[in-house]
Scaffold this active site. Structure first.
Site, PDB file in Angstrom:
ATOM      1  CB  CYS A 127       6.995  74.272  63.822  1.00 46.07           C
ATOM      2  SG  CYS A 127       4.848  74.817  63.706  1.00 46.07           S
ATOM      3  CD  GLU A 172      -3.861  57.262  76.423  1.00 47.96           C
ATOM      4  OE1 GLU A 172      -2.393  56.291  76.433  1.00 47.96           O
ATOM      5  OE2 GLU A 172      -4.867  58.564  77.277  1.00 47.96           O
ATOM      6  CE  LYS A 182      -2.130  57.406  72.960  1.00 47.89           C
ATOM      7  NZ  LYS A 182      -2.900  58.140  74.295  1.00 47.89           N
ATOM      8  CD  GLU A 230      -3.686  60.240  70.486  1.00 45.14           C
ATOM      9  OE1 GLU A 230      -3.262  61.028  70.589  1.00 45.14           O
ATOM     10  OE2 GLU A 230      -3.367  59.277  70.915  1.00 45.14           O
ATOM     11  CG  HIS A 247     -27.739  56.228  82.207  1.00 45.02           C
ATOM     12  ND1 HIS A 247     -28.772  56.263  82.826  1.00 45.02           N
ATOM     13  CD2 HIS A 247     -26.990  55.487  83.607  1.00 45.02           C
ATOM     14  CE1 HIS A 247     -28.641  55.601  84.033  1.00 45.02           C
ATOM     15  NE2 HIS A 247     -27.895  55.048  84.480  1.00 45.02           N
TER      16      HIS A 247
END
Length: 609
Positions: free
Chosen positions: A2, A485, A489, A492, A508
């Site tokens: 916060c 990564e 992104k 998100e 696989h």
């Protein structure tokens, strides 16, 4: 997680506190609130669920003391009632809090005579303060807060105002708080960005500290265990080096895109003055005891999220350049396992904020085992810098966007320099090989700029393929953490389903999910075993998947639907390819109208476990 802001001085507090909330909104945006100490006594509290812009600021020109809060929910849903500040039964005391009070249910049970109006853990604090103030043996608000924090279990950063006085008392343990020193004014916040437009002179509080801020700008800090009336401790005053406008959007629609475009300058700051290419040497101002590196058996990297992927990239470099086994642990899962020798193990914590609770917990376990510890962080004065034996700062400048971008690049660059430094000191890395790596490192800012200059190509790819049902990101070797990564992104900020894989793993299992609506984004660069990765991309293409490749400038793959060129920087080409993936995620999210700087359910700094 916060955002906390407090001001006491000789100006109207309401607009200053509100501006601080806007500056801190990236830390939490479920709800926001303000408490003002009125001239002549009394409190005015306003709070509202939703973004800071939903909050109606009280018209209180005579109120020169106030606190504010922007919330990321942990206990209780994001409602008006659960928004901070919280008050006691008499509306005499107002409290804002960051962290988690783990024994709040036990404390609430003790306070059965008090009326609670929220579901939060925080609300026990004002009622405990009310009870403490009723005791004649407690002389003032600071003494009351000292008594209360002795009862709290968990983590907290707390700021308190009382309607009877123009002052703020604050305390921290496990969650960050920083004091700002103005002219005839004082500030307190969870992050310097809250007040950086007004002062760059700061004091970082340490765990257990209690601070008392008065209207004339005086600040006293008392260490853990001090009784009321004891002498204050001196925590020193530091100057924040970056300017206030570094935390502004500077004409960009979103902080995230601004920070993607800041990567060349961030990387130059990271590298500047630290590398000596002629000698093949690095100076990160990190030192080790005599003989420690020669006997080193393992480097353990502990981190979360994006920082973990930076650690995965670096682990390969530690093994290649420093000649030592390197492992990467998710910080929340870390323990110093049996079979390791503490005196031959280096634990490296990677945390942008320096306040990530899971990473701090991991470092504390490493310290308890007797291992040597180093932090790689962006934040001067953060908790992790006090928990470790040494610190390497990434020097990326402030990052406001919740989705990390420039700090990922600077973390990898800093860890790479650490790998070179350790390799040279251990005698595992020849000077000529070190010079080659450092030359590539020096070329990083320019290579990233070339990618940024070709943003229109990525924008077009995002427009054409951004409506996929799912997205697969693939790579090998150093391309694997970049694929992970890249997928993170997109998840998100666009809310689309995306997964990162080691490319060889496609066959696989994940290949069963591939359709014509599953774009595959691949890292096809030096350091990423491009030809083998391309074989796996072709397997997906034969199932109808469109393929977007980040490709070394010298290579061509005619079957790709889109090729995004990556300049030649050797080992660091996958890191440059990541910029293409950041831009792709940004433009997909922007085309879909997502709140890019404020993705739902996420906050910039995760300071609770």
């Amino acid at each position: 997680m916060c955002g906390i802001i407090g001001y006491v001085g000789d100006e109207a507090a309401a607009p200053i506190v509100y501006q601080g909330l806007e500056n801190l909104e990236y830390r939490g945006y479920d709800s926001a609130g303000i408490a003002l100490v009125n001239d002549g006594g009394g409190l005015t509290v306003a709070k509202r669920s939703g973004e800071v812009s939903n909050l109606t600021v009280p018209d209180a020109p005579d109120a020169t003391c106030g606190i504010g809060h922007t919330r990321w929910s942990t206990h209780g849903p994001p409602t008006d009632a659960n928004a901070h500040p919280h008050t006691d039964c008499t509306d005499s005391i107002a409290v804002v809090h960051n962290g988690i009070i783990e024994n709040h249910e036990e404390l609430r049970a003790e306070l059965d005579a008090h009326e609670f109006t929220s579901d939060t853990d925080t609300e026990v604090v004002p009622h405990l303060l009310e009870a403490a103030r009723a005791d004649e043996a407690v002389p003032d608000l600071r003494a009351a807060l000292e008594r209360v924090i002795d009862r709290l279990e968990g983590s907290y950063a707390v700021c308190v105002v009382d309607r009877e006085a123009d002052r703020i008392v604050a305390a921290r343990d496990g969650s960050p708080l920083v004091i700002g020193h103005g002219e005839d004014a004082a500030f307190v916040a969870s992050d310097v960005t809250a007040f950086l437009d007004r002062t760059r002179e700061v004091t970082y509080l340490e765990d257990g500290d209690v601070a008392d801020l008065s209207a004339d700008g005086d600040v006293e800090v008392f260490a853990a265990g001090d009784a009321a009336g004891s002498e204050p401790v001196d925590r020193g005053v530091e100057t924040v080096e970056w300017e206030a406008d570094a935390a502004e959007k500077a004409g960009y629609e979103h902080y995230m895109r601004k920070e993607i475009h800041e990567q060349p300058s961030a990387l130059r700051q990271t590298i500047s003055g630290r590398i000596d290419i002629d000698r093949g040497r690095v100076d990160l101002d990190v030192s080790f005891p005599p003989g420690f590196l020669a006997d080193l058996e393992e480097i353990q990297i502990v981190a979360c999220g994006t920082s973990n992927y930076a650690g995965r990239y670096a682990a390969r470099l530690f093994e290649d350049l420093a000649g030592v086994r390197a492992t990467v642990e998710i910080a929340s899962e870390y323990d110093f396992g049996a079979g390791r020798s503490p005196d031959r193990t280096l634990v490296v914590a990677v945390t942008q904020s320096g306040e990530t609770a899971d990473t701090l917990g991991a470092i504390r376990r490493a310290n308890a085992a007797g291992a040597r510890t180093v932090a790689v962080t962006n934040t001067l004065g953060s908790t992790v810098t006090r928990e470790v034996d040494d610190t390497a700062f990434i020097r990326a400048g402030p990052e406001i966007g919740v989705a990390a971008t420039k700090t990922f690049a600077s973390q990898v660059a800093t860890l790479s320099m650490l790998a070179v430094a350790i390799g040279r000191e251990r005698g595992a890395l020849a000077a000529a090989d070190a010079r080659s790596v450092l030359e590539d490192l020096r070329g990083l800012p320019g290579a990233v700029q070339q990618v940024l200059d070709a943003e229109d190509r990525v924008r077009a790819a995002a427009s054409e393929y951004g409506d996929g049902e799912a997205f697969f990101f693939v790579g090998r070797d150093l391309g694997v953490p970049v694929a992970l990564e890249g997928a993170l992104k997109l998840k998100e900020i666009s809310y689309d389903h995306a997964e990162g894989f080691a490319a060889g793993e496609l066959k696989h299992g994940p290949l069963a999910l591939v359709t014509a609506d599953t774009p595959v984004l691949a890292v096809l660069t030096a350091g990423g075993r491009a030809s083998e990765t391309m074989n796996n991309v072709t397997e997906a293409q034969t199932r109808g998947a469109p393929a977007i490749g980040c490709v070394s400038a010298a290579d061509e793959y005619d079957t790709l639907d889109v090729s995004l060129p990556v300049p030649d920087v050797g080992t660091f080409e996958p890191l440059v390819a990541n910029v293409h993936l950041q831009l792709f995620a940004y433009h997909v999210a922007n085309d879909n109208g997502r709140p890019i700087d404020k993705p739902r359910n996420l906050a910039k700094s995760v300071t609770v476990e």
